[in-house]
Design an enzyme around this catalytic site. Structure first.
Site, short mmCIF file in Angstrom:
data_model
loop_
_atom_site.label_atom_id
_atom_site.label_comp_id
_atom_site.label_asym_id
_atom_site.label_seq_id
_atom_site.Cartn_x
_atom_site.Cartn_y
_atom_site.Cartn_z
CB SER A 154 -0.94 0.01 1.21
OG SER A 154 -0.21 0.05 2.42
CE LYS A 183 -2.99 2.11 5.14
NZ LYS A 183 -2.73 1.57 3.79
#
Length: 792
Positions: A657, A700
């Site tokens: 990611s 996040k």
């Protein structure tokens, strides 16, 4: 700030409007009647699996924890079972032919206890009847006849012996050692002095006669013993015949009752023979019985009759439909039953009355539910359950008998036919583990019932969700929920599902929110749960578990962990990771730095060199090489080496990611154009430069937001995410509010070009041109170096 690519605030969370509910509070609606909803696939599968009758169609229910699969399975099984057939009763009785192998008898529901009562009554009647028969005048007359015949024969033998001895001028004396012969003289015993005074020839003659007479005495005694033994046999046979005649009618009555039950008739026949053979048990006499009848004859007279008891193992007297058993501790003995032991004369002894049923006995003819994880933690349980389901036979064994430290007198009960539908409940990992490594698994568990972790956020499911809340509040005695509170819970459900278009099926997690929101409302003295109480419940839940997240933010704020949220740096960018601490996940920003220099090594992953990189992370960096070569090495090789690292990380880094994040830093280093440190990036990239979605997008974003808030929001900060992740947004209200006020920003991008423009404020063409120019210079330098080496 670059306005291109900004995510509209209305897309930052799945905002369900309270006014869309046609009610004010959940008190005004009906409770959901179904145990679960939104699981149509699972419902169809379990419906099929429960109704198909062929062997092997046992069920394995698969789903995430807290999705309600166990509750639904049990409720659905009971719904089907109530219309099923009530199975047979089972009992164990003494096996008169093979005492170590108790006999299993089956009866229609409720009849095993009737049979037990009839046998108990029979034993009482046998005792009364046999005692009465032995006390009768007829028996006494026959007994005297046996004794008289014996006495007559014995008397005749002794008279003949006396006459024989007398004819030879000898007498018989009884001594402590038995009978002795004595010579006579003038009708009296010869004294020792007289015997010594006789000539030797006369003494020898007397000694010879004495031996002959002793032989006759011995023979007479032997004949008396034979007659006595015959008398005992005749007497015993008289008693047996008396007992047989006295009890015949009692057994005949039971035979008529169970004329259609062949196995019961066999048992009654064996019992009748045993009663006749062991008539002494019913006389009340204790003489000489224990040696031949152990271990059944220890203790009082009631214990002596234990062989005639009936051990009812399964009683369906009160059953309605087929049985349903949910075994929470599926150890071997809990599933298959056990034979208990008791201490007797230094060893452990048992009998058929100490056989105890297991879950398979109790569910035979019905349904057994077991948690797969609990079952597999007992290896013998799994192996023996497979064998039982394959053979369709329930066999009870003492698996620890070989390891016993003391001697045991064991028994092997007769096996019972097994007809049970087993429903295992577990997670996908256990299902795939068994499917891959156990060759019998698919033969035995042919029906997979799969629960999904989410459902569509449709109007129908939202209505059912409201009904679920109503039912749960009634069941748990909670306050009713206002529609504003319910809207917040629905939005939270979408956040848990990770998709604005979905609702989570983790009802256990949602139920915690209901309970805690009701609690905070009660603390305020409210009668209805409002939106503020739901927010407080969620905040309190997070506060109880976010200590580590706060500590990390403190370390970033005081500079211990180096993360910049302002300014511009070349070859430096903020990447985002998700840390999982039990049931709590949070985002953490990481500084990623890149150094580029002349060389042919390509991209060096410092984490991999330090053995701190996982396979997926390595793959992401290899993709970067593919992208760079495809983009910038069409006419000449890349004359560059680069080192990439996550700064201040000391544990394994995995996942791809951050691959787009690393690519942006690499392009920044090659072009010499700085990256805005107030923007954090997440997203993977493919070799074509397309940005790909990632997981944990909400955590996040929030992780970086709270770090920025700790260090001070400037209005220039934000997070850049893949465009595919916009549908996964379910941000907290304070983050959404900051975005609305322009203090924080969320961008979505589709390509590397879009992302680099947001990060640098320069066009992608400008960045790529500078990269090309830098690579050309490096290539020229590399050629010169190569030429100089050749000249040398």
């Amino acid at each position: 700030m670059n306005e291109q690519g900004k995510v509209p605030t209305e897309l930052l969370r799945g905002a369900y409007r309270p006014e869309d509910f046609p009610f004010e509070t959940t008190e005004e609606i009906e409770a959901l009647t179904d145990v679960i909803f939104g699981q149509e696939r699972a419902a169809r599968a379990i419906e099929f699996g429960l109704k198909v009758k062929q062997p092997g169609y046992n069920l394995f229910i698969v789903g995430p924890s807290g999705s309600g699969k166990s509750t639904y399975a049990e409720a659905k099984v009971k719904e089907v079972a109530i219309h099923g057939t009530v199975p047979l009763d089972w009992c164990y009785v003494y096996n008169f032919d093979h005492p170590d192998h108790p006999m299993a008898l089956s009866f229609s529901a409720g009849q095993a206890n009737v049979f037990k009562q009839e046998i108990d009554h029979l034993v009482k009647e046998l005792e009364r009847t046999i005692r009465s028969a032995f006390a009768s005048e007829d028996f006494e007359k026959k007994r005297k006849e046996v004794h008289k015949a014996f006495n007559d024969q014995v008397e005749k033998i002794w008279k003949q012996l006396e006459q024989y001895v007398k004819d030879h001028n000898f007498g018989i004396e009884k001594t402590a050692q038995g009978m002795a012969t004595v010579p006579l003289r003038f009708g009296r015993p010869l004294s020792p002095e007289e015997f010594k005074a006789m000539p030797d020839s006369m003494r020898d003659e007397l000694n010879q006669k004495s031996k002959e007479i002793e032989a006759e005495v011995t023979e007479a005694a032997r004949r008396v013993q034979l007659i006595e033994r015959q008398m005992e046999e005749d007497y015993s046979e008289l008693k047996k015949e008396t007992a047989r005649t006295a009890t015949a009618e009692l057994f005949e009555q039971l035979r008529d009752t169970y004329a259609e039950h062949a196995k019961v008739l066999t048992y009654l026949e064996g019992m009748q023979k045993d009663v006749v053979e062991n008539y002494r048990l019913f006389q009340g006499s204790e003489k000489s019985e224990k040696a031949s009848l152990l271990p059944f004859l220890e203790g009082d007279s009631k214990e002596k009759l234990v062989r005639y008891k009936v051990n009812v193992l399964v009683d369906q007297t009160k059953a309605e439909g087929s049985p349903v058993v949910f075994e929470t501790n599926p150890s071997y003995y809990n599933l298959f039953g056990k034979v208990e032991y008791k201490s007797a004369f230094g060893s452990m002894a048992t009998d058929f009355t100490m056989i105890k049923p297991g879950a398979l006995h109790l569910s035979n003819g019905g349904y057994l539910l077991v948690q797969a994880a609990e079952l597999l933690s007992n290896p013998m349980s799994w192996l023996m359950l497979k064998r039982a389901l394959k053979t369709r036979e329930l066999r009870m064994e003492n698996i620890l008998e070989e390891r016993a430290l003391i001697s045991t007198a064991g028994i092997k009960p007769e096996s019972i036919p097994l007809d049970v539908k087993v429903i295992l409940i577990g997670n996908p990992y256990l299902y795939h583990l068994l499917a891959q490594w156990d060759e019998d698994f698919h033969k035995i568990f042919k029906v997979k019932v799969e629960f999904d972790h989410d459902m569509d956020r449709s109007p129908e499911h939202i209505r059912e969700f409201a009904g679920f809340v109503k039912r749960y509040t009634e069941k748990a005695s909670l306050l009713p929920f206002h529609r504003e509170a319910l809207a917040n819970i629905i939005n939270h459900s979408s956040r848990i599902a990770g998709d604005q278009r979905k609702l989570s099926t983790k009802f256990h997690t949602l139920a915690k929110v209901l309970v805690e929101a009701s609690f905070w409302a009660e603390q305020e003295g409210q009668t209805v749960v409002g939106a503020s109480h739901v927010r407080q419940a969620l905040e309190e839940q997070e506060y109880r578990t976010n200590r580590i997240a706060e500590k990390i933010r403190e370390m970033i704020a005081d500079g211990t962990l180096m993360v910049d949220t302002e300014g511009v740096e070349v070859g430096q960018i903020n990447g985002l990771a998700v840390l999982q601490m039990g049931d709590y996940a949070f985002g953490q920003p990481h500084r990623i730095t890149v150094q580029t220099y002349l060389g042919r090594k390509g991209i060096l992953n410092i984490e991999r060199e330090a053995s701190l990189s996982g396979n997926f992370h390595d793959k992401g960096l290899m993709i970067l090489s593919g992208y760079l070569n495809g983009k910038f090495a069409q006419t000449r090789p890349l004359p560059v080496s680069a080192s990439i690292t996550f700064e201040q990380t000391y544990s394994i880094i995995d996942g791809d990611s951050a691959s787009s994040t690393e690519l942006y830093a690499l392009l920044s280093s090659l072009s010499g154009v700085g990256i805005r440190q107030g923007i954090a990036v997440t997203g993977s990239v493919n070799q074509k430069g397309q940005i790909q979605p990632i997981g944990g997008v909400n955590e996040k974003i929030e992780g970086f937001f709270y770090v920025c808030a700790e260090k001070g929001l400037t209005g220039q900060q934000g997070v850049m995410i893949p465009h595919q992740n916009v549908k996964n947004l379910g941000l907290k209200e304070d983050v959404v509010q900051a975005v609305q006020e322009g203090r924080f920003h969320i961008w979505s991008v589709k390509t590397v070009e879009e992302g680099i423009e947001i990060l640098t404020g320069e066009s992608a063409d400008t960045i790529f041109k500078r990269v090309e120019e830098r690579l050309d210079r490096m290539y020229d330098s590399m050629k010169k170096l190569d030429s100089s080496k050749e000249e040398k």
